[in-house]
Design an enzyme around this catalytic site. Structure first.
Site, PDB file in Angstrom:
ATOM      1  N   GLY A 327      55.398  22.308  31.755  1.00  0.00           N
ATOM      2  CA  GLY A 327      55.072  21.549  32.939  1.00  0.00           C
ATOM      3  C   GLY A 327      56.285  21.275  33.802  1.00  0.00           C
ATOM      4  CB  SER A 328      56.948  18.610  36.238  1.00  0.00           C
ATOM      5  OG  SER A 328      55.853  18.925  37.068  1.00  0.00           O
TER       6      SER A 328
END
Length: 649
Positions: A327-328
């Site tokens: 993810g981020s």
């Protein structure tokens, strides 16, 4: 004057005399040697020859060496040995094994199933090989066997050692466990150590126990024993002790490891804590865990079933085996890749309207209304997806993969743990070889925010964070010393990324926790000397359809547990002089800011404080809740004694 014949006669007599003397001397020497040998046989080896005359024989018995002990960095015992009272039987000495087993059964409890298993093993093993009858006997049971040994041919009571893990739950995944040698184990070894033939000899099956087996096992000793014609052991002739296995000291901090497990309790989660200056792993915890002592003793079917049917997967080590879309948190890599390849400067901006359109397809930002115009620091602070869609599309996925590998993601790290995963950062060639399909720009867009094909473990993310914080190619390490001799590791080399670029990313990570638009602002550390930098991440585990986006994306809390996003957080501290890095994932926990960051902050503070976090490190409105939370934890006693070690240094 002597005649010639007289002279010859005299010479002949002299020659005969010399030969006689030499022959006599030789005979005397032979008689002396025989006499000495007879004396040796009669006086020094009388018992041995008497034993042979009585039909007795000498047997060589192997002595299993003590397995090496394992300690944490402060000397706390993590894997030790305990006495194990056991009984074995040898077919060639026992004769009628059925009768002997029946006699043993009269002394100690053995079920029909156990007797059947022992008889099967006796038939399977060579006649001279001892077979285990019973182990972990109580003292009274063991005493009854000892007293009756003269009437039990081929039976040998033994006092051995068995593995024990005093802090079982906290170290199960990293430590692993030992178990009896199996046919499969023997088949994997070209020239098996004779030790492995000892009945139920324990070897490492998983974790450090398995990967460091050669060092921990030691070398066998032996004893010569007199066994009579009936197969009974009469006496021990001599004994040579073996060489104990090496003691290992790990880089782990037992109290920090315990705290990490306590904070993860109730979740399906994992965390890794690293020293960013040298790569020492201080904690590596996967939850839920299990008791490895069950496998040493012999796990029951219900116990094993309970572990395998738990949807939180307690047997899996999520720290090194678990692969997740990062993810981020992966935006740390994307930012460095964009900077290094000239796709963006520190003050350049990208406009985020809430989506990024490619070939008629919209890739959405997590913030539906968009972030407007943002630069690199703002994009990290607010975790703007569109910024990274745009800048990574400019350089392509292959450049992104190069930076990911430099930062320790998508590579297999050399740790003595089971099934350490390599992870995956895709390239154009990889997709063509794997799926026979060309790379698409949409694949690059997904990869830029750690989704799509990208997979990483918590270990990868801890290494990534340590390298971003230090600017060094930190390698994770778990073994600190062997028998008191410190392991030699090469000094980490520079990453080869200009410090100015690293500083830009560090400022963005600092803003993630401390900025005015911080995504992890609720997890800040208010003590200025412990200020923390980090990056949140949420990884989708399901596809969101266009129709759902039109209606409104279903909140994680409204979804079944297994369909919720994974929550991730990475961080390092102190900002001004980085010392520790933490990576943490909560499976299906929802947002990284809400599920992962608060736990990671607590673990970071425990590492910085060397104990339960002080309340002045928390914002004032969070202190009462933090104190209540820590009071409820079942933490290791800080006064737990360390175990004594032995050193060959």
């Amino acid at each position: 004057m002597k005649t010639t014949s007289q002279i010859n006669s005299q010479a002949g007599r002299s020659s005969v005399t010399r030969r006689a003397l030499m022959l006599g001397a030789a005979q005397t020497a032979i008689v002396a040697v025989l006499g000495m040998r007879m004396r040796e046989m009669q006086l020094e080896h009388a018992d041995e020859y008497r034993m042979m005359a009585e039909g007795n024989s000498v047997k060589i018995r192997l002595i299993a060496p003590p397995r090496g002990l394992i300690y944490d960095r402060n000397g706390m015992l993590l894997a030790g040995n305990e006495q194990n009272y056991r009984v074995t039987i040898t077919r060639e000495d026992a004769g009628d094994t059925d009768k002997v087993l029946s006699d043993i059964r009269a002394l100690i409890p053995l079920s029909d199933a156990q007797i059947a298993d022992i008889q099967t093993e006796i038939r399977r093993q060579p006649p001279h090989a001892p077979v285990l009858v019973a182990e972990r006997l109580g003292w009274e049971e063991f005493s009854r066997i000892n007293v009756n040994t003269p009437a039990l041919p081929g039976v040998q009571p033994e006092v051995g050692l068995s593995r024990i893990y005093p802090h079982a739950y906290d170290f199960a995944h990293v430590m692993g466990y030992v178990g009896a040698v199996s046919d499969y184990d023997l088949g994997q070894i070209e020239n098996p150590d004779p030790l492995l033939r000892i009945p139920k000899f324990q070897i490492g099956k998983t974790g450090v126990e398995n990967k460091m087996e050669d060092a921990l096992r030691g070398k066998a000793g032996q004893r010569r024993v007199e066994v009579n014609a009936a197969g009974r052991e009469m006496r021990e002739i001599d004994r040579r002790e073996g060489e104990p296995g090496a003691n290992l000291q790990l880089t782990l901090d037992a109290r920090l490891q315990n705290f990490a497990h306590q904070r993860l309790k109730g979740e399906s989660a994992a965390t890794v804590v690293m020293d960013v200056t040298n790569g020492d792993i201080l904690a590596i915890a996967s939850d839920p865990s299990y008791d490895p002592n069950m496998f040493v003793r012999g796990i029951t079917v219900p116990e094993y079933k309970a572990l395998t049917e738990n949807d939180h997967r307690p047997l899996a080590d999520k720290t090194v085996q678990g692969l997740y879309p990062p993810g981020s948190t992966f935006k740390v890599v994307s930012a460095l890749a964009a900077l290094s390849n000239g796709a963006i400067g520190p003050d350049d901006t990208v406009y985020c309207p809430g989506y990024y359109e490619v070939a008629g397809r919209k890739f959405h930002c997590w913030k539906h209304s968009g972030h407007g115009r943002v630069n690199l620091q703002g994009a990290l602070e607010q975790s703007c997806d569109v910024f990274f869609y745009e800048v990574i599309s400019r350089i392509g996925v292959d450049k992104l993969a190069e930076m990911a590998h430099r930062m320790g993601v998508g590579v297999k790290h050399d740790l003595p743990m089971s099934a350490v995963a390599e992870g995956l950062v895709p390239t154009k060639d990889w997709k063509q070889q794997r799926y026979g399909k060309p790379w698409l720009i949409g694949d690059t867009v997904n990869a830029s925010i750690g989704q799509g094909y990208v997979l990483a473990s918590p270990l990868h993310l801890a290494v990534m964070t340590s390298r971003a914080a230090s600017g060094l190619a930190i390698q994770p390490r778990l073994i600190r010393s062997r028998d008191g001799v410190e392991e030699k590791y090469p000094s980490p080399k520079p990453l080869g990324i200009p410090n100015a670029m690293l500083e830009q990313v560090r400022r963005g990570m600092t803003a993630v926790v401390n900025g005015s638009h911080a995504t992890a602002g609720k997890s800040k550390i208010v003590r200025s000397d412990w200020k923390m930098a980090g990056k949140t991440g949420s990884a989708q585990v399901r596809n969101i359809s266009a129709a759902e986006r039109e209606r409104g994306v279903i909140a994680n809390s409204a979804l079944p547990w297994k369909y919720r996003d994974h929550g991730l957080f990475v961080c390092y501290a102190p900002v001004d002089n980085p010392k520790y890095a933490v990576s943490l994932i909560v499976e299906h926990g929802g947002g990284g800011a809400s599920a992962a960051a608060p736990i990671a902050r607590d673990i970071m503070l425990f590492a910085l404080a060397g104990g339960v976090p002080p309340m002045d490190a928390y914002p004032a409105d969070q202190r009462a809740e933090a104190k209540k939370r820590f009071d409820a934890l079942d933490l290791m006693d800080p006064d737990t004694p360390s175990g004594p070690g032995r050193s060959r240094a």
